[in-house]
Design an enzyme around this catalytic site. Structure first.
Site, PDB file in Angstrom:
ATOM      1  N   ASN A 296       0.836  -1.206   0.000  1.00 30.88           N
ATOM      2  CA  ASN A 296       0.000   0.000   0.000  1.00 30.88           C
ATOM      3  C   ASN A 296       0.863   1.244   0.000  1.00 30.88           C
ATOM      4  O   ASN A 296       1.962   1.265   0.559  1.00 30.88           O
ATOM      5  CB  ASN A 296      -0.969  -0.004   1.191  1.00 30.88           C
ATOM      6  CG  ASN A 296      -0.410   0.699   2.412  1.00 30.88           C
ATOM      7  OD1 ASN A 296      -0.451   1.923   2.518  1.00 30.88           O
ATOM      8  ND2 ASN A 296       0.143  -0.084   3.341  1.00 30.88           N
TER       9      ASN A 296
ATOM     10  N   PHE B 191      -1.840   8.229   4.315  1.00 28.15           N
ATOM     11  CA  PHE B 191      -2.644   8.839   5.387  1.00 28.15           C
ATOM     12  C   PHE B 191      -3.909   9.507   4.842  1.00 28.15           C
ATOM     13  O   PHE B 191      -4.268  10.624   5.241  1.00 28.15           O
ATOM     14  CB  PHE B 191      -1.841   9.870   6.177  1.00 28.15           C
ATOM     15  CG  PHE B 191      -0.783   9.308   7.090  1.00 28.15           C
ATOM     16  CD1 PHE B 191      -0.669   7.954   7.337  1.00 28.15           C
ATOM     17  CD2 PHE B 191       0.112  10.161   7.725  1.00 28.15           C
ATOM     18  CE1 PHE B 191       0.312   7.452   8.190  1.00 28.15           C
ATOM     19  CE2 PHE B 191       1.101   9.676   8.582  1.00 28.15           C
ATOM     20  CZ  PHE B 191       1.205   8.322   8.819  1.00 28.15           C
TER      21      PHE B 191
ATOM     22  N   SER C 139       5.295   5.203   8.838  1.00 27.37           N
ATOM     23  CA  SER C 139       4.709   4.914   7.530  1.00 27.37           C
ATOM     24  C   SER C 139       5.708   5.291   6.441  1.00 27.37           C
ATOM     25  O   SER C 139       6.297   6.377   6.485  1.00 27.37           O
ATOM     26  CB  SER C 139       3.414   5.702   7.323  1.00 27.37           C
ATOM     27  OG  SER C 139       2.991   5.595   5.975  1.00 27.37           O
TER      28      SER C 139
ATOM     29  N   ASN D 169       4.878   5.983   3.466  1.00 29.97           N
ATOM     30  CA  ASN D 169       4.101   6.591   2.380  1.00 29.97           C
ATOM     31  C   ASN D 169       3.855   8.089   2.537  1.00 29.97           C
ATOM     32  O   ASN D 169       3.136   8.680   1.737  1.00 29.97           O
ATOM     33  CB  ASN D 169       2.769   5.857   2.233  1.00 29.97           C
ATOM     34  CG  ASN D 169       2.973   4.389   1.940  1.00 29.97           C
ATOM     35  OD1 ASN D 169       3.792   4.031   1.111  1.00 29.97           O
ATOM     36  ND2 ASN D 169       2.254   3.534   2.651  1.00 29.97           N
ATOM     37  N   THR D 170       4.411   8.696   3.578  1.00 29.65           N
ATOM     38  CA  THR D 170       4.390  10.149   3.736  1.00 29.65           C
ATOM     39  C   THR D 170       5.832  10.635   3.664  1.00 29.65           C
ATOM     40  O   THR D 170       6.672  10.191   4.457  1.00 29.65           O
ATOM     41  CB  THR D 170       3.744  10.566   5.065  1.00 29.65           C
ATOM     42  OG1 THR D 170       2.368  10.186   5.062  1.00 29.65           O
ATOM     43  CG2 THR D 170       3.852  12.065   5.293  1.00 29.65           C
TER      44      THR D 170
ATOM     45  N   LYS E 109       4.887   3.803  17.132  1.00 23.71           N
ATOM     46  CA  LYS E 109       4.895   2.750  16.110  1.00 23.71           C
ATOM     47  C   LYS E 109       6.135   2.906  15.248  1.00 23.71           C
ATOM     48  O   LYS E 109       6.368   3.971  14.669  1.00 23.71           O
ATOM     49  CB  LYS E 109       3.642   2.804  15.245  1.00 23.71           C
ATOM     50  CG  LYS E 109       3.506   1.602  14.313  1.00 23.71           C
ATOM     51  CD  LYS E 109       2.117   1.491  13.729  1.00 23.71           C
ATOM     52  CE  LYS E 109       1.944   0.190  12.946  1.00 23.71           C
ATOM     53  NZ  LYS E 109       0.558   0.016  12.436  1.00 23.71           N
TER      54      LYS E 109
ATOM     55  N   ASN F 288       5.550  -1.523  11.547  1.00 24.82           N
ATOM     56  CA  ASN F 288       4.801  -1.054  10.389  1.00 24.82           C
ATOM     57  C   ASN F 288       5.197  -1.884   9.163  1.00 24.82           C
ATOM     58  O   ASN F 288       5.854  -2.921   9.286  1.00 24.82           O
ATOM     59  CB  ASN F 288       5.080   0.434  10.155  1.00 24.82           C
ATOM     60  CG  ASN F 288       3.893   1.188   9.611  1.00 24.82           C
ATOM     61  OD1 ASN F 288       3.196   0.715   8.720  1.00 24.82           O
ATOM     62  ND2 ASN F 288       3.659   2.393  10.121  1.00 24.82           N
TER      63      ASN F 288
END
Length: 345
Positions: free
Chosen positions: A111, A115, A178, A180-181, A220, A249
């Site tokens: 993925n 967010f 994450s 993805n940011t 996390k 994560n």
């Protein structure tokens, strides 16, 4: 058997569309009193972690219900706790679609959601409408920063979210891991993490006085950490007296999925291929922490044995995400039963 048939149908659809339909289906089952068609009874196995008494140690990881729209329906599946989010101060659309990809040959998902969420105020409206928290259910809220907030101002976003969600949460998770940011994982570095944790713990103390209750803070972390990074993070967790740590994560690595369709998509890999890497970080973290900070294990749980392996590696609680997508609600009871058997040994 029923979920297996439903999954075959859902897997013919775009993954993000299928997820929305699946969540609507969970809501319908709860409203119809038919959750028993897909979920089995979960054995009680109470455990106290972060000062909270959990009815069983199997939780739902953040990301399944980003906006807290399905709390009651998901709780009816037997989870010992539910974590919603990641939430940001302002609504944001996330990355362009498609951004969610299955690798069914390895029971994996990639993925790059970014967010996507409706903002903290909308999440709180959903929490306020849910019965689960009012009945004493344990609700974690996972917080992050908006994509366009400069990394040197990231603490402002975390402080804003922490203040807004504090009264509604059983615990709050600080997501700095994450992939993805853009630049988010820079916050895991020594000086940046030291400053962020210090700022958040000070705010937690003020909010505890203001609200007359102490809400634990968990961090996390990513699985893509070497031994020195794990040791440094463990030292900071202890120094700042963090209440918990969630390991881990998704990963940027592609070990175990090489050459398969979608394996080269950008984003974080989750599911079965993540298990060994996640457990290695979890175990190193457990050794470094020496029991000072409890660990919630997440990443690669596709069976009861996988859940028990997290506990054996040093976790006190576990969370499901990708395994829940592939195995369905029966995994909750299977994981809880396996951990309960381990506790009795």
């Amino acid at each position: 058997m029923l979920y297996s048939l439903l999954r075959q149908l859902l897997f013919t659809l775009d993954p993000e569309t299928a997820h929305g339909i699946g969540m609507a289906g969970v809501d319908w089952l709860k409203a119809a009193g038919a959750t028993c068609l897909v979920a089995r009874p979960v054995p009680p196995d109470p455990v106290s972690v972060m000062g909270i008494n959990f009815p069983n140690p199997v939780g739902l990881a953040a990301g399944v219900d980003k906006n807290g729209e399905h709390i009651d329906a998901l709780a009816a599946l037997g989870f010992g706790f539910i974590e919603i989010g990641t939430i940001t101060p302002r609504p944001q659309p996330g990355n362009p679609r498609p951004r969610l990809f299955r690798i069914p040959e390895r029971q994996a998902i990639i993925n790059r959601m970014g967010f996507n969420n409706d903002g903290v105020d909308q999440l709180l409206a959903h929490v306020d409408a849910a019965d689960f928290p009012r009945r004493g259910g344990i609700l974690g809220i996972n917080i992050g920063k908006n994509f366009d907030t400069p990394i040197d101002k990231a603490a402002d976003d975390y402080l804003f979210c922490l203040e807004r969600v504090y009264a509604a949460a059983s615990y709050v998770t600080v997501n700095v891991s994450s992939p993805n940011t853009r630049n988010l994982r820079e916050l895991q570095r020594d000086e940046a993490l030291d400053a962020l944790l210090g700022t958040l713990k000070s705010q937690q103390s003020r909010l505890a006085d203001q609200h007359g209750k102490y809400v634990p803070l968990a961090l996390k972390i990513a699985p893509d950490l070497d031994d020195s990074q794990v040791d440094a993070i463990a030292a900071l967790l202890c120094r700042h007296r963090m209440d918990g740590v969630i390991a881990t994560n998704t990963t940027l690595a592609r070990v175990g999925v090489e050459g398969l369709p979608n394996a080269e998509q950008a984003g974080g890999l989750s599911g079965a291929p993540l298990l060994a890497m996640s457990n290695a970080v979890l175990n190193k973290l457990a050794i470094a922490l020496a029991g000072e900070v409890p660990i919630i294990g997440v990443g690669g749980i596709l069976s009861g044995a996988d859940a028990a392996a997290k506990i054996a590696a040093g976790a006190r609680l576990v969370q499901l995400y990708t395994g829940f997508i592939y195995r369905g609600p029966e995994l909750v009871a299977e994981a809880a039963a396996a951990i309960a058997r381990q506790h009795r040994v």
